[in-house]
Design an enzyme around this catalytic site. Structure first.
Site, short mmCIF file in Angstrom:
data_model
loop_
_atom_site.label_atom_id
_atom_site.label_comp_id
_atom_site.label_asym_id
_atom_site.label_seq_id
_atom_site.Cartn_x
_atom_site.Cartn_y
_atom_site.Cartn_z
N GLU A 61 0.85 -1.19 0.00
CA GLU A 61 0.00 0.00 0.00
C GLU A 61 0.89 1.24 0.00
O GLU A 61 1.53 1.55 0.99
CB GLU A 61 -0.92 0.02 1.23
CG GLU A 61 -1.76 1.27 1.32
CD GLU A 61 -2.45 1.44 2.66
OE1 GLU A 61 -2.77 2.59 3.02
OE2 GLU A 61 -2.65 0.44 3.37
N ARG B 84 0.67 10.30 0.87
CA ARG B 84 1.10 11.30 1.87
C ARG B 84 2.29 12.11 1.39
O ARG B 84 2.61 13.13 1.99
CB ARG B 84 1.44 10.59 3.19
CG ARG B 84 0.27 9.87 3.83
CD ARG B 84 0.71 9.13 5.08
NE ARG B 84 -0.33 8.23 5.56
CZ ARG B 84 -0.15 7.36 6.55
NH1 ARG B 84 1.03 7.26 7.14
NH2 ARG B 84 -1.14 6.57 6.93
N LYS C 267 -11.43 -1.34 6.56
CA LYS C 267 -10.24 -1.09 7.38
C LYS C 267 -10.69 -0.47 8.70
O LYS C 267 -11.32 0.59 8.70
CB LYS C 267 -9.29 -0.12 6.64
CG LYS C 267 -8.07 0.27 7.48
CD LYS C 267 -7.09 1.10 6.67
CE LYS C 267 -7.36 2.58 6.75
NZ LYS C 267 -6.20 3.39 6.28
#
Length: 205
Positions: free
Chosen positions: A40, A44, A127
Site C-alpha cells: 500500500e 502522503r 479497514k
C-alpha cells in the site's frame, strides 16, 4: 483478484510513504523477497503516484494506493497501476469515485454505525482505523457478533508484537502496519534489513 483475495495474500500490508522515488523499486523487491507481496503506497508524499507506477514493474508485487481522500485521486492511482485503494474514511464522494473508477476500495471505519453505513453501500471488506484507539481486538470481537459478514484489515497502532492478536480473529484477513518500512533502513538503503522484517511479518500467520 478480488479485494478479499488481495487481503488474504499477505498477513501484513505495509503502509508505505515514499520520500525518495529511487527507493520505490528496491523497496518493493525487498518486501516481495520477504514474502510480503501486497504493498500500500500512500499519497502522503508527492512521490506516491510515481512510486506506484515504478513498483508495478516488480514481479510478484500487488500494488495499491493508500490515503485516498479526494475523488480525483482514484482515477490517477488507477492510471498509475494501482489495483486496489485504501482510504482512512468513507464519504459519498469517495463512494462515487470508487464506483466510477472501478478501483476496489478498502474504506476506513471506526464505529459500528460506520461499519453498517459502509455495508449498506456494498462494502464487505473494511479497514478498522485507527485500530488501537478504536478499541483494537476488543472492538473487533464485539463487531463479529452483529456484523459477522464483514472482514477487516485493522490498521493504526499495530506492531509485530501485537499483530498476532489481531490475525487470529475470525473477522480479520490481514493487518496494516508501517513497521516494515522504517525510515532509517530506507535512508540507509538497507534492503536486506527490510527483507528480514518482511520475512518475520510473513511468518505471523
Amino acid at each position: 483478484m478480488t479485494l478479499l483475495d488481495i487481503m488474504r495474500t499477505s498477513a501484513v500490508i505495509p503502509v508505505i510513504a515514499i520520500d525518495d522515488p529511487d527507493h520505490a523499486v528496491p523497496l518493493a523487491k525487498a518486501l516481495v523477497a520477504g514474502g510480503i507481496r501486497v504493498l500500500e503506497v500512500t499519497l502522503r508524499t508527492k512521490h506516491g503516484l510515481a512510486a506506484i507506477k515504478a513498483m508495478t514493474a516488480v514481479e510478484g508485487a500487488i500494488v495499491g494506493v493508500g490515503t485516498l481522500t479526494q475523488p480525483e485521486e482514484f482515477a490517477a492511482a488507477r492510471d498509475a497501476g494501482a489495483v486496489f485503494g485504501v482510504s482512512p474514511g468513507l464519504t459519498p464522494a469517495l463512494i462515487a469515485a470508487a464506483k466510477s473508477s472501478g478501483l476496489p476500495l478498502l474504506p476506513g471505519v471506526m464505529t459500528p454505525s460506520e461499519v453498517m453505513a459502509a455495508r449498506e453501500q456494498g462494502f464487505q471488506q473494511l479497514k478498522l482505523f485507527p485500530a488501537v484507539p478504536a478499541g483494537g481486538v476488543g472492538m473487533l470481537n464485539a463487531l463479529a457478533g452483529p456484523l459477522g459478514d464483514i472482514t477487516f484489515c485493522p490498521t493504526g497502532g499495530i506492531s509485530i508484537e501485537t499483530a498476532p492478536q489481531f490475525l487470529k480473529l475470525k473477522n480479520v484477513a490481514c493487518v496494516g502496519g508501517s513497521w516494515l518500512t522504517p525510515k532509517d533502513l530506507m535512508l540507509a538503503g538497507d534492503w536486506a534489513g527490510i527483507t528480514a522484517l518482511a520475512k518475520a511479518a510473513s511468518a505471523l500467520r
